[in-house]
Write an enzyme that holds these catalytic residues in place. Structure first.
Site, PDB file in Angstrom:
ATOM      1  N   LEU A  55       8.403  48.959  80.237  1.00 27.25           N
ATOM      2  CA  LEU A  55       8.525  49.823  81.713  1.00 27.25           C
ATOM      3  C   LEU A  55       7.911  48.409  82.783  1.00 27.25           C
ATOM      4  O   LEU A  55       8.594  48.796  83.885  1.00 27.25           O
ATOM      5  CB  LEU A  55       7.653  51.067  81.466  1.00 27.25           C
ATOM      6  CG  LEU A  55       7.169  52.113  82.994  1.00 27.25           C
ATOM      7  CD1 LEU A  55       7.943  53.501  82.384  1.00 27.25           C
ATOM      8  CD2 LEU A  55       5.862  51.603  83.150  1.00 27.25           C
ATOM      9  N   HIS A  70       8.195  54.875  74.145  1.00 27.42           N
ATOM     10  CA  HIS A  70       8.048  54.036  73.102  1.00 27.42           C
ATOM     11  C   HIS A  70       8.126  55.060  71.707  1.00 27.42           C
ATOM     12  O   HIS A  70       8.144  55.321  71.144  1.00 27.42           O
ATOM     13  CB  HIS A  70       7.032  53.113  73.461  1.00 27.42           C
ATOM     14  CG  HIS A  70       7.369  52.897  74.363  1.00 27.42           C
ATOM     15  ND1 HIS A  70       8.816  51.524  74.376  1.00 27.42           N
ATOM     16  CD2 HIS A  70       6.641  52.214  76.264  1.00 27.42           C
ATOM     17  CE1 HIS A  70       8.412  50.977  75.183  1.00 27.42           C
ATOM     18  NE2 HIS A  70       7.190  51.086  76.288  1.00 27.42           N
ATOM     19  N   ARG A 107      19.459  35.868  92.835  1.00 27.81           N
ATOM     20  CA  ARG A 107      19.081  35.986  94.282  1.00 27.81           C
ATOM     21  C   ARG A 107      18.744  34.836  94.433  1.00 27.81           C
ATOM     22  O   ARG A 107      18.481  34.086  95.608  1.00 27.81           O
ATOM     23  CB  ARG A 107      18.711  37.192  95.437  1.00 27.81           C
ATOM     24  CG  ARG A 107      18.975  38.148  94.675  1.00 27.81           C
ATOM     25  CD  ARG A 107      19.113  39.599  95.650  1.00 27.81           C
ATOM     26  NE  ARG A 107      17.148  39.740  94.302  1.00 27.81           N
ATOM     27  CZ  ARG A 107      16.379  40.878  94.825  1.00 27.81           C
ATOM     28  NH1 ARG A 107      17.047  42.143  95.906  1.00 27.81           N
ATOM     29  NH2 ARG A 107      16.100  41.245  94.673  1.00 27.81           N
ATOM     30  N   GLY A 124      14.091  35.591  87.194  1.00 31.52           N
ATOM     31  CA  GLY A 124      13.105  36.166  86.969  1.00 31.52           C
ATOM     32  C   GLY A 124      12.039  35.578  85.442  1.00 31.52           C
ATOM     33  O   GLY A 124      12.653  34.937  84.722  1.00 31.52           O
ATOM     34  N   LYS A 168      14.753  49.056  80.425  1.00 30.60           N
ATOM     35  CA  LYS A 168      14.156  50.378  80.787  1.00 30.60           C
ATOM     36  C   LYS A 168      13.529  49.770  81.977  1.00 30.60           C
ATOM     37  O   LYS A 168      13.367  48.589  82.445  1.00 30.60           O
ATOM     38  CB  LYS A 168      13.862  51.228  80.168  1.00 30.60           C
ATOM     39  CG  LYS A 168      12.368  50.727  79.480  1.00 30.60           C
ATOM     40  CD  LYS A 168      12.395  51.853  78.150  1.00 30.60           C
ATOM     41  CE  LYS A 168      11.480  53.116  78.860  1.00 30.60           C
ATOM     42  NZ  LYS A 168       9.888  52.642  79.923  1.00 30.60           N
ATOM     43  N   ARG A 198      -6.577  45.842  70.068  1.00 33.58           N
ATOM     44  CA  ARG A 198      -4.296  46.402  70.158  1.00 33.58           C
ATOM     45  C   ARG A 198      -4.150  46.771  68.235  1.00 33.58           C
ATOM     46  O   ARG A 198      -4.800  45.607  67.361  1.00 33.58           O
ATOM     47  CB  ARG A 198      -4.217  44.414  70.694  1.00 33.58           C
ATOM     48  CG  ARG A 198      -2.506  44.634  70.326  1.00 33.58           C
ATOM     49  CD  ARG A 198      -2.060  42.932  70.378  1.00 33.58           C
ATOM     50  NE  ARG A 198      -0.489  43.087  70.461  1.00 33.58           N
ATOM     51  CZ  ARG A 198       0.075  42.435  69.864  1.00 33.58           C
ATOM     52  NH1 ARG A 198      -0.492  41.609  69.687  1.00 33.58           N
ATOM     53  NH2 ARG A 198       1.346  42.366  70.020  1.00 33.58           N
ATOM     54  N   TRP A 256     -11.158  49.332  55.126  1.00 40.95           N
ATOM     55  CA  TRP A 256     -10.137  49.093  54.967  1.00 40.95           C
ATOM     56  C   TRP A 256     -10.728  47.570  54.045  1.00 40.95           C
ATOM     57  O   TRP A 256     -11.429  46.575  55.245  1.00 40.95           O
ATOM     58  CB  TRP A 256      -9.524  48.750  55.581  1.00 40.95           C
ATOM     59  CG  TRP A 256      -7.794  47.957  55.378  1.00 40.95           C
ATOM     60  CD1 TRP A 256      -7.188  48.052  54.447  1.00 40.95           C
ATOM     61  CD2 TRP A 256      -7.828  47.186  56.329  1.00 40.95           C
ATOM     62  NE1 TRP A 256      -6.022  47.597  54.848  1.00 40.95           N
ATOM     63  CE2 TRP A 256      -6.276  46.642  56.370  1.00 40.95           C
ATOM     64  CE3 TRP A 256      -7.879  46.507  57.219  1.00 40.95           C
ATOM     65  CZ2 TRP A 256      -5.701  45.859  56.401  1.00 40.95           C
ATOM     66  CZ3 TRP A 256      -7.454  45.363  58.092  1.00 40.95           C
ATOM     67  CH2 TRP A 256      -6.086  45.440  57.409  1.00 40.95           C
TER      68      TRP A 256
END
Length: 531
Positions: free
Chosen positions: A198, A274, A59, A28, A166, A370, A520
């Site tokens: 997840l 999380h 598999r 995978g 998980k 993000r 900032w």
């Protein structure tokens, strides 16, 4: 890799023993893009025993040579040295199984590992060989896989440990079912549960991770910051803290993976696991030990105590959103789905340290940037407005987890020049540039760190069963309420901060006061920022 230098784990007994690693689900994308590259990182840094063999089990009916060919492009992105990659690949083998619970296939693998064990005993004098089984597979096959391993492939000459990805269910009952099925075969000393990705459909297209886990450097840094600095520990309580914000933002939507995401939603995907994990580390009491043999369980005990002090979330403490165009994803069959892609949740920790302090979780997809961060806003400076004749901005401690690893305290100084009014600046540590830029090395990735912790038998960064149950007890009632009452989320535009009403709701629920004049400075330009 004949000359083995000393490392920080060289003194530990397992490094002198043999090791067989079994990656279950080896064909995978998760295994190719994350598990094997992380193992290569450990191998290249001499953090795996020299007598190591790695078997992939899946598999797909492929050969060892085909597996190595599939892995190579991902490994060369991790390590540029072809000799190291070739050495690593020479240790990688493949075992085909008709299914994950095929006893005959696992028995065949056990025989092959036994041959390896006999070989290192005969040629290297190594009599003890441990086994690590990495479950990079869906939870619906955990039980049959675990049963087959327990029956046919456990080590008779060392420890056997399971690293389990998980999700651990989608509500309290399904979580208990998964725990019970694995618990039939293994106890907590065998199980190392990673609270990580997840969306197993999303794993099929991982290029760079945006999810959080407690293996990340900045998350693990929390315990040193909290309990290694006298100034921080003294102000982390209800007397000084106005609110705690934990934020996770992704700039993209489901992008063809909505069919799977639609079964879970953003609360299950990010907040319930999380962000809740990170909050526990940020807010827990100091364990009696933070490093050493007993530290892992003591840390996990304190995390559970935090969760025990939180009441189940109710619907009036939740704000839901869904980005415009969510249902356009062809993989979403329910075109009237109320699945939230944005959520803000407030809760309280009912203990003497945190009583009355709002804890706010915010997470969303298809937002304007993000970002993952922890933000602690402190209360107003006493008599500040009277003393200075103007509003004095509140202090904030901000710990950015991604994309930049950054810690800064928003502090007040005098406005430069003739003015004397307070203006906000920051005391700042840029983690990567401060510690890694000059010597050409980098932080280990979270997967490598967690695999190494499992090898070392250090459980602190892994999730214990009682912690999982407590987390689901907090969120299951409101998740069932949202589903049962078909609560409709507010629509927001992709690329925005979320629904228009979200900021006002969060500010009202938390008492957060934004300093709109704060700018900032990132070393290049000044820009305004918000949580």
């Amino acid at each position: 890799m004949n000359d083995i230098p000393d490392t920080h784990v060289s003194h530990e007994e397992w490094t002198k023993e043999g090791l067989a690693i079994v990656v279950i689900g080896a064909s995978g994308d998760l295994a190719k893009k994350k598990t094997y590259p992380s193992l290569l990182s450990l191998f290249s840094d001499y953090l795996l025993p020299p007598n190591v063999i790695i078997y992939g089990y899946a598999r797909s009916n492929i050969s060892t040579a085909e597996l190595r060919e599939k892995l190579r492009p991902y490994l060369t992105k991790t390590i540029k040295d072809d000799d190291i990659v070739d050495d690593f690949l020479s240790r990688c083998h493949y075992q085909y199984g008709s299914d994950y619970g095929a006893s005959s296939s696992w028995q065949d693998l056990d025989n092959k590992i036994a041959e390896f064990e006999d070989g290192v005993a005969r040629t290297k004098g190594v009599s003890k060989v441990n086994r690590i089984f990495y479950f990079a597979i869906p939870p619906n096959v955990f039980a049959e896989t675990g049963e087959a391993i327990k029956t046919s492939c456990m080590s008779s000459k060392g420890f056997s440990r399971m690293i389990v990805e998980k999700p651990f269910g989608k509500d309290l009952e399904s979580c208990k079912e998964i725990l019970a099925r694995l618990g039939q075969h293994f106890d907590e000393t065998n199980l190392f549960r990673i609270d990580h990705y997840l969306d197993e459909a999303k794993l099929l297209s991982i290029s760079t991770s945006t999810k959080l886990n407690v293996g990340k450097e900045m998350v693990q840094n929390l315990m040193v910051m909290r309990f290694g600095n006298i100034w921080m520990e003294s102000i982390m309580n209800r007397n000084y803290v106005q609110c705690v914000m934990l934020t996770f933002k992704e700039p993209f939507g489901t992008e063809g993976r909505g069919g799977y995401f639609d079964q879970y939603g953003i609360i299950r995907d990010i907040i319930q696991n999380h962000l809740l994990q990170v909050m526990c580390l940020l807010c827990m009491e100091c364990p009696n030990k933070l490093d050493g043999i007993d530290a892992g369980e003591k840390i996990r005990d304190e995390k559970v105590r935090v969760l025990e002090a939180i009441n189940p979330v109710t619907l009036d403490e939740v704000f839901l959103g869904q980005y415009e165009g969510y249902h356009d994803d062809e993989t979403i069959t329910n075109k009237n789905s109320n699945c939230p892609t944005f959520a803000a949740v407030r809760c309280f920790i009912n203990n003497p340290r945190w009583a009355g302090v709002p804890i706010v979780f915010k997470a969303g997809k298809a937002l304007n940037e993000r970002k993952a961060e922890m933000r602690i806003q402190f209360k107003d400076a006493p008599a500040g407005e009277f003393l200075f004749g103007t509003k004095v901005p509140r202090n904030e401690l901000v710990i950015k987890l991604q994309p930049d690893k950054l810690i800064y305290m928003k502090s007040n100084i005098k406005t430069p020049g003739f003015a004397s009014a307070p203006i906000q600046s920051e005391l700042q540590v840029q983690y990567d540039t401060r510690y890694f830029e000059q010597n050409g090395v980098s932080n280990p990735d979270a997967y490598s760190r967690l695999i190494l912790d499992a090898l070392r038998g250090k459980p602190a960064a892994f999730v214990r069963s009682d912690e999982l149950i407590k987390a689901w007890e907090i969120f299951t009632p409101v998740l069932h309420c949202i589903d049962r009452e078909n609560v409709r989320p507010r629509v927001y535009k992709p690329g925005s901060r979320g629904p228009d009403e979200a900021d006002a709701w969060i500010n009202e629920k938390s008492g957060y006061v934004r300093n709109d004049d704060y700018v900032w400075y990132d070393g290049n330009i000044c820009r305004k920022t918000g949580f």
